[in-house]
Design a protein around this motif. Structure first.
Motif, PDB file in Angstrom:
ATOM      1  N   ASP A 286      -1.633   4.622  -1.385  1.00  0.00           N
ATOM      2  CA  ASP A 286      -1.815   3.353  -0.627  1.00  0.00           C
ATOM      3  C   ASP A 286      -1.259   3.087   0.677  1.00  0.00           C
TER       4      ASP A 286
ATOM      5  N   TYR B 171      -2.470   5.394   3.360  1.00  0.00           N
ATOM      6  CA  TYR B 171      -3.858   5.188   3.520  1.00  0.00           C
ATOM      7  C   TYR B 171      -3.624   3.949   4.765  1.00  0.00           C
ATOM      8  N   GLN B 172      -2.864   2.959   4.303  1.00  0.00           N
ATOM      9  CA  GLN B 172      -2.729   1.641   5.135  1.00  0.00           C
ATOM     10  C   GLN B 172      -2.091   1.974   6.594  1.00  0.00           C
TER      11      GLN B 172
ATOM     12  N   ARG C  89      -4.871   3.960   8.647  1.00  0.00           N
ATOM     13  CA  ARG C  89      -5.602   2.926   9.320  1.00  0.00           C
ATOM     14  C   ARG C  89      -5.267   2.095  10.370  1.00  0.00           C
ATOM     15  N   ALA C  90      -3.896   1.480  10.191  1.00  0.00           N
ATOM     16  CA  ALA C  90      -3.271   0.621  11.111  1.00  0.00           C
ATOM     17  C   ALA C  90      -2.951   1.501  12.123  1.00  0.00           C
TER      18      ALA C  90
ATOM     19  N   GLN D  17     -12.113 -10.316   5.482  1.00  0.00           N
ATOM     20  CA  GLN D  17     -11.473  -9.125   4.903  1.00  0.00           C
ATOM     21  C   GLN D  17     -10.796  -8.427   5.890  1.00  0.00           C
ATOM     22  N   MET D  18     -11.335  -8.376   7.206  1.00  0.00           N
ATOM     23  CA  MET D  18     -10.813  -7.633   8.407  1.00  0.00           C
ATOM     24  C   MET D  18      -9.314  -8.292   8.612  1.00  0.00           C
TER      25      MET D  18
ATOM     26  N   GLU E 101      -6.827  -7.400   6.273  1.00  0.00           N
ATOM     27  CA  GLU E 101      -6.175  -5.968   6.635  1.00  0.00           C
ATOM     28  C   GLU E 101      -5.518  -5.819   8.080  1.00  0.00           C
ATOM     29  N   SER E 102      -5.851  -6.591   8.824  1.00  0.00           N
ATOM     30  CA  SER E 102      -5.167  -6.458  10.355  1.00  0.00           C
ATOM     31  C   SER E 102      -4.976  -7.935  10.911  1.00  0.00           C
TER      32      SER E 102
ATOM     33  N   ASN F  37     -15.936  -0.013  10.885  1.00  0.00           N
ATOM     34  CA  ASN F  37     -15.206  -0.900   9.849  1.00  0.00           C
ATOM     35  C   ASN F  37     -16.090  -2.054   9.541  1.00  0.00           C
TER      36      ASN F  37
ATOM     37  N   LYS G 129     -18.294  -2.724   5.966  1.00  0.00           N
ATOM     38  CA  LYS G 129     -18.131  -3.709   5.210  1.00  0.00           C
ATOM     39  C   LYS G 129     -19.251  -4.531   5.011  1.00  0.00           C
TER      40      LYS G 129
END
Length: 298
Positions: free
Chosen positions: A76, A79-80, A83-84, A112-113, A116-117, A283, A287
């Motif tokens: 995880d 993965y993060q 993407r970051a 949601q976005m 994550e950011s 993205n 979503k």
């Protein structure tokens, strides 16, 4: 050596039983055995001691198990981080939308976005039909949610169709036709039509006029710049309107939908410029599509 082989190995190393590992992995026992043999060939050392009753990890097998366990525990995190890295230089994402019911789901996706950011700045803006492409062309928006009539033809844009629906008559519950499930457009020839203005929304204005001509009449009409105003006027029994089924009619419980015969569909889609490299575009598309697909039937 590959990811799947390591996943298979880790399951076998935990169970120390090929049969149990095969059940957990949903593959055959012979496939598990083959993958373990190939992995031992990759490393050039035995990873298991096989006896008639037991399967025992060798020293090399225990080392590999520990290393794989650490790697999988960071899946995880990896993965993060990956993407970051793609989004780290992007600080803004501008979303345009028309005044339609599906647009009310955009805030859930934005939420949601932002989770994550957290450093992302998102801007939302409502547009009329004719303003959508202009907003993309001047880079005022990165992506837009819109309705489209006819075939998609512009090679300068990418698009993703979320849904389609047919225009219908929207009337007050007190209207004589309110209980009809389906009718011809000509059945409303004596009504006052509330339509989007040609000045602000030339596309639906032209479409509506063509539908009237096709049905053999030109009705009395009043023009408005926004669908929301038209819905309020119908709610007030001031007229009827030919609208998309995506219009936010659920804001007024006493409005009724009468389906029309022989009418072309409208497409609900996301649209963006081909040369826009903003990494949040795919993205957002992914979503919103997942979110919209899982909504209850409307």
């Amino acid at each position: 050596m590959n990811y799947n082989k390591l996943r298979y190995f880790y399951t076998v190393a935990q169970t120390l039983n090929f049969t149990k590992a095969a059940e957990q992995l949903y593959i055959s026992q012979s496939a598990v055995s083959r993958h373990m043999k190939e992995l031992e060939e990759d490393f050039g050392v035995p990873l298991f001691v096989r006896t008639n009753r037991d399967l025992i990890l060798t020293d090399a097998g225990r080392v590999l198990k520990d290393e794989v366990q650490q790697w999988f525990s960071r899946e995880d995190e990896i993965y993060q981080k990956v993407r970051a890295a793609a989004f780290k230089n992007i600080t803004r994402f501008n979303i345009g939308f028309m005044g339609i019911r599906p647009a009310y789901h955009i805030p859930a996706i934005v939420n949601q976005m932002l989770l994550e950011s957290p450093d992302l700045s998102v801007n939302l803006r409502r547009y009329n039909w004719d303003e959508i492409l202009a907003s993309l062309n001047c880079n005022e928006t990165d992506i837009c949610l819109r309705l489209r009539m006819g075939e998609f033809q512009d090679e300068n844009y990418e698009h993703f169709v979320l849904d389609q629906a047919y225009p219908a008559m929207v009337v007050s519950a007190r209207h004589p036709m309110a209980k009809e499930k389906k009718a011809s457009l000509s059945a409303f020839r004596n009504e006052r039509f509330l339509i989007l203005s040609g000045k602000d929304s030339a596309i639906p204005y032209s479409y509506t006029r063509k539908m009237f001509q096709k049905s053999g009449f030109i009705p009395q009409s009043s023009e408005y710049d926004q669908v929301e105003t038209i819905l309020m006027m119908i709610h007030s029994d001031a007229g009827v309107s030919l609208l998309s089924r995506f219009a936010a009619t659920d804001q007024f419980p006493d409005l009724c939908i009468v389906e029309l015969e022989e009418i072309d569909p409208l497409y609900l889609e996301l649209i963006w410029k081909k040369n826009n490299a903003n990494a949040f575009i795919p993205n957002f598309v992914e979503k919103l599509n997942a979110y919209y697909t899982n909504l209850p039937a409307q």
